[in-house]
Design an enzyme around this catalytic site. Structure first.
Site, PDB file in Angstrom:
ATOM      1  N   LYS A   1      29.444  50.704  35.862  1.00  0.00           N
ATOM      2  CA  LYS A   1      29.303  49.298  35.470  1.00  0.00           C
ATOM      3  C   LYS A   1      27.956  48.737  35.961  1.00  0.00           C
ATOM      4  O   LYS A   1      27.251  49.393  36.750  1.00  0.00           O
ATOM      5  CB  LYS A   1      30.481  48.501  36.046  1.00  0.00           C
ATOM      6  CG  LYS A   1      31.845  48.917  35.466  1.00  0.00           C
ATOM      7  CD  LYS A   1      32.929  48.000  36.001  1.00  0.00           C
ATOM      8  CE  LYS A   1      34.303  48.378  35.507  1.00  0.00           C
ATOM      9  NZ  LYS A   1      35.347  47.446  36.003  1.00  0.00           N
TER      10      LYS A   1
ATOM     11  N   TYR B   1      37.724  45.401  26.287  1.00  0.00           N
ATOM     12  CA  TYR B   1      38.677  44.739  27.173  1.00  0.00           C
ATOM     13  C   TYR B   1      39.749  43.956  26.404  1.00  0.00           C
ATOM     14  O   TYR B   1      40.353  43.022  26.962  1.00  0.00           O
ATOM     15  CB  TYR B   1      37.938  43.814  28.140  1.00  0.00           C
ATOM     16  CG  TYR B   1      37.258  44.548  29.285  1.00  0.00           C
ATOM     17  CD1 TYR B   1      37.981  45.405  30.119  1.00  0.00           C
ATOM     18  CD2 TYR B   1      35.901  44.374  29.550  1.00  0.00           C
ATOM     19  CE1 TYR B   1      37.370  46.080  31.167  1.00  0.00           C
ATOM     20  CE2 TYR B   1      35.281  45.046  30.605  1.00  0.00           C
ATOM     21  CZ  TYR B   1      36.023  45.900  31.415  1.00  0.00           C
ATOM     22  OH  TYR B   1      35.422  46.561  32.461  1.00  0.00           O
TER      23      TYR B   1
ATOM     24  N   PHE C   1      40.750  35.917  33.586  1.00  0.00           N
ATOM     25  CA  PHE C   1      39.453  36.480  33.978  1.00  0.00           C
ATOM     26  C   PHE C   1      38.725  37.178  32.828  1.00  0.00           C
ATOM     27  O   PHE C   1      37.688  37.818  33.040  1.00  0.00           O
ATOM     28  CB  PHE C   1      39.626  37.424  35.172  1.00  0.00           C
ATOM     29  CG  PHE C   1      40.591  38.562  34.940  1.00  0.00           C
ATOM     30  CD1 PHE C   1      40.181  39.764  34.363  1.00  0.00           C
ATOM     31  CD2 PHE C   1      41.929  38.437  35.319  1.00  0.00           C
ATOM     32  CE1 PHE C   1      41.065  40.811  34.167  1.00  0.00           C
ATOM     33  CE2 PHE C   1      42.830  39.482  35.120  1.00  0.00           C
ATOM     34  CZ  PHE C   1      42.391  40.668  34.538  1.00  0.00           C
TER      35      PHE C   1
ATOM     36  N   THR D   1      42.059  49.804  41.522  1.00  0.00           N
ATOM     37  CA  THR D   1      41.235  48.798  40.844  1.00  0.00           C
ATOM     38  C   THR D   1      40.526  47.869  41.829  1.00  0.00           C
ATOM     39  O   THR D   1      39.328  47.609  41.693  1.00  0.00           O
ATOM     40  CB  THR D   1      42.126  47.960  39.894  1.00  0.00           C
ATOM     41  OG1 THR D   1      42.774  48.851  38.986  1.00  0.00           O
ATOM     42  CG2 THR D   1      41.305  46.944  39.115  1.00  0.00           C
TER      43      THR D   1
ATOM     44  N   ASN E   1      33.629  46.412  40.620  1.00  0.00           N
ATOM     45  CA  ASN E   1      34.253  47.594  41.234  1.00  0.00           C
ATOM     46  C   ASN E   1      33.635  48.908  40.743  1.00  0.00           C
ATOM     47  O   ASN E   1      34.290  49.940  40.682  1.00  0.00           O
ATOM     48  CB  ASN E   1      35.772  47.557  41.068  1.00  0.00           C
ATOM     49  CG  ASN E   1      36.205  47.543  39.621  1.00  0.00           C
ATOM     50  OD1 ASN E   1      35.369  47.604  38.712  1.00  0.00           O
ATOM     51  ND2 ASN E   1      37.497  47.489  39.383  1.00  0.00           N
TER      52      ASN E   1
ATOM     53  N   HIS F   1      34.327  52.220  35.493  1.00  0.00           N
ATOM     54  CA  HIS F   1      35.487  52.146  34.598  1.00  0.00           C
ATOM     55  C   HIS F   1      35.883  53.582  34.220  1.00  0.00           C
ATOM     56  O   HIS F   1      35.019  54.434  34.034  1.00  0.00           O
ATOM     57  CB  HIS F   1      35.149  51.392  33.307  1.00  0.00           C
ATOM     58  CG  HIS F   1      36.210  51.562  32.253  1.00  0.00           C
ATOM     59  ND1 HIS F   1      37.357  50.790  32.239  1.00  0.00           N
ATOM     60  CD2 HIS F   1      36.341  52.467  31.239  1.00  0.00           C
ATOM     61  CE1 HIS F   1      38.131  51.205  31.241  1.00  0.00           C
ATOM     62  NE2 HIS F   1      37.537  52.220  30.625  1.00  0.00           N
TER      63      HIS F   1
ATOM     64  N   GLU G   1      38.789  54.409  23.540  1.00  0.00           N
ATOM     65  CA  GLU G   1      37.514  54.040  24.143  1.00  0.00           C
ATOM     66  C   GLU G   1      36.396  54.998  23.729  1.00  0.00           C
ATOM     67  O   GLU G   1      35.270  54.566  23.485  1.00  0.00           O
ATOM     68  CB  GLU G   1      37.661  53.980  25.669  1.00  0.00           C
ATOM     69  CG  GLU G   1      38.542  52.805  26.096  1.00  0.00           C
ATOM     70  CD  GLU G   1      38.974  52.837  27.557  1.00  0.00           C
ATOM     71  OE1 GLU G   1      38.534  53.743  28.304  1.00  0.00           O
ATOM     72  OE2 GLU G   1      39.770  51.961  27.949  1.00  0.00           O
TER      73      GLU G   1
HETATM   74  O1  DGI Z   1      41.495  50.184  34.711  1.00  0.00           O
HETATM   75  P1  DGI Z   1      40.989  49.370  35.877  1.00  0.00           P
HETATM   76  O2  DGI Z   1      39.519  49.015  35.754  1.00  0.00           O
HETATM   77  O3  DGI Z   1      41.291  49.984  37.216  1.00  0.00           O
HETATM   78  O4  DGI Z   1      41.789  47.980  35.889  1.00  0.00           O
HETATM   79  P2  DGI Z   1      42.276  47.002  34.729  1.00  0.00           P
HETATM   80  O5  DGI Z   1      42.199  47.662  33.379  1.00  0.00           O
HETATM   81  O6  DGI Z   1      43.582  46.428  35.154  1.00  0.00           O
HETATM   82  O7  DGI Z   1      41.209  45.807  34.772  1.00  0.00           O
HETATM   83  C1  DGI Z   1      39.944  45.930  34.171  1.00  0.00           C
HETATM   84  C2  DGI Z   1      38.925  45.279  35.077  1.00  0.00           C
HETATM   85  O8  DGI Z   1      39.169  43.882  35.166  1.00  0.00           O
HETATM   86  C3  DGI Z   1      38.967  45.764  36.514  1.00  0.00           C
HETATM   87  O9  DGI Z   1      38.187  46.903  36.705  1.00  0.00           O
HETATM   88  C4  DGI Z   1      38.459  44.588  37.299  1.00  0.00           C
HETATM   89  C5  DGI Z   1      38.869  43.397  36.476  1.00  0.00           C
HETATM   90  N1  DGI Z   1      40.074  42.737  36.977  1.00  0.00           N
HETATM   91  C6  DGI Z   1      41.356  43.208  36.985  1.00  0.00           C
HETATM   92  N2  DGI Z   1      42.201  42.316  37.501  1.00  0.00           N
HETATM   93  C7  DGI Z   1      41.430  41.236  37.815  1.00  0.00           C
HETATM   94  C8  DGI Z   1      40.092  41.497  37.493  1.00  0.00           C
HETATM   95  N3  DGI Z   1      39.078  40.626  37.681  1.00  0.00           N
HETATM   96  C9  DGI Z   1      39.390  39.444  38.229  1.00  0.00           C
HETATM   97  N4  DGI Z   1      38.408  38.564  38.436  1.00  0.00           N
HETATM   98  N5  DGI Z   1      40.670  39.114  38.578  1.00  0.00           N
HETATM   99  C10 DGI Z   1      41.736  39.960  38.402  1.00  0.00           C
HETATM  100  O10 DGI Z   1      42.887  39.647  38.714  1.00  0.00           O
END
Ligand code: DGI
Length: 147
Positions: free
Chosen positions: A9, A49, A57, A91, A112, A115, A126
């Site tokens: 990212k 997304y 968010f 995550t 973070n 991805h 994807e």
């Molecule tokens: O597949 P992941 O990246 O591990 O996680 P995900 O698909 O649940 O979420 C996608 C991204 O969205 C993740 O890498 C970080 C962000 N995210 C997830 N939950 C939250 C979030 N960002 C914010 N600000 N708040 C959240 O609760």
């Protein structure tokens, strides 16, 4: 052979972690079959997304991923989807174990570092979204017989 979509990212690219992250997957024994440094168009970010469209968010997610270049990759190998997720860590970097990419380098939930597709279905979706015809390279690595 199984394939997954991984992406360093904007925070990972800005912090100079592309080489480190590529090295981890290479050393594990996975094979890189596609890669590109790119700015992400807003439409692509929104499609990528889409599952989070209703989340509060979502706007922040799209703004972040389009804010600076990403390094998009296709990796191949046995069980690569699940194993890459383990190597990434949870995550939220605050919950990610040391030794994982997010555990070692991540600080905040929104930034973070990496991805990775979370299932065969999302990998297929994807990969089709991010990599077009001719952007993946088929080749044999002699070392594969040892992996
Ligand atoms: O597949 P992941 O990246 O591990 O996680 P995900 O698909 O649940 O979420 C996608 C991204 O969205 C993740 O890498 C970080 C962000 N995210 C997830 N939950 C939250 C979030 N960002 C914010 N600000 N708040 C959240 O609760």
């Amino acid at each position: 052979m199984e394939k997954t979509f991984l992406m360093v990212k904007p925070d990972g690219v800005q912090r100079g972690l592309v080489g480190e992250i590529v090295a981890r997957f290479e050393k594990k024994g996975f094979q890189l079959v596609g890669a590109k440094l790119m700015s992400v168009p807003k439409e692509l970010a929104e499609q990528h997304y889409a599952e989070h469209k209703e989340k509060p968010f979502f706007g922040e997610l799209v703004d972040f991923i389009t804010s600076s270049p990403v390094f998009a990759m296709v990796w191949q190998g046995e069980n690569v989807i699940a194993t890459a997720r383990q190597m990434m860590g949870k995550t939220n970097p605050a919950d990610a174990q040391p030794g994982t990419i997010r555990g070692d380098y991540g600080v905040s939930l929104s930034m973070n570092i990496i991805h990775g597709s979370d299932s065969p279905e999302s990998a297929e979706r994807e990969l089709a979204l991010w990599f077009g015809e001719g952007e993946q390279v088929e080749y044999q690595k002699a070392i594969n017989q040892w992996i």
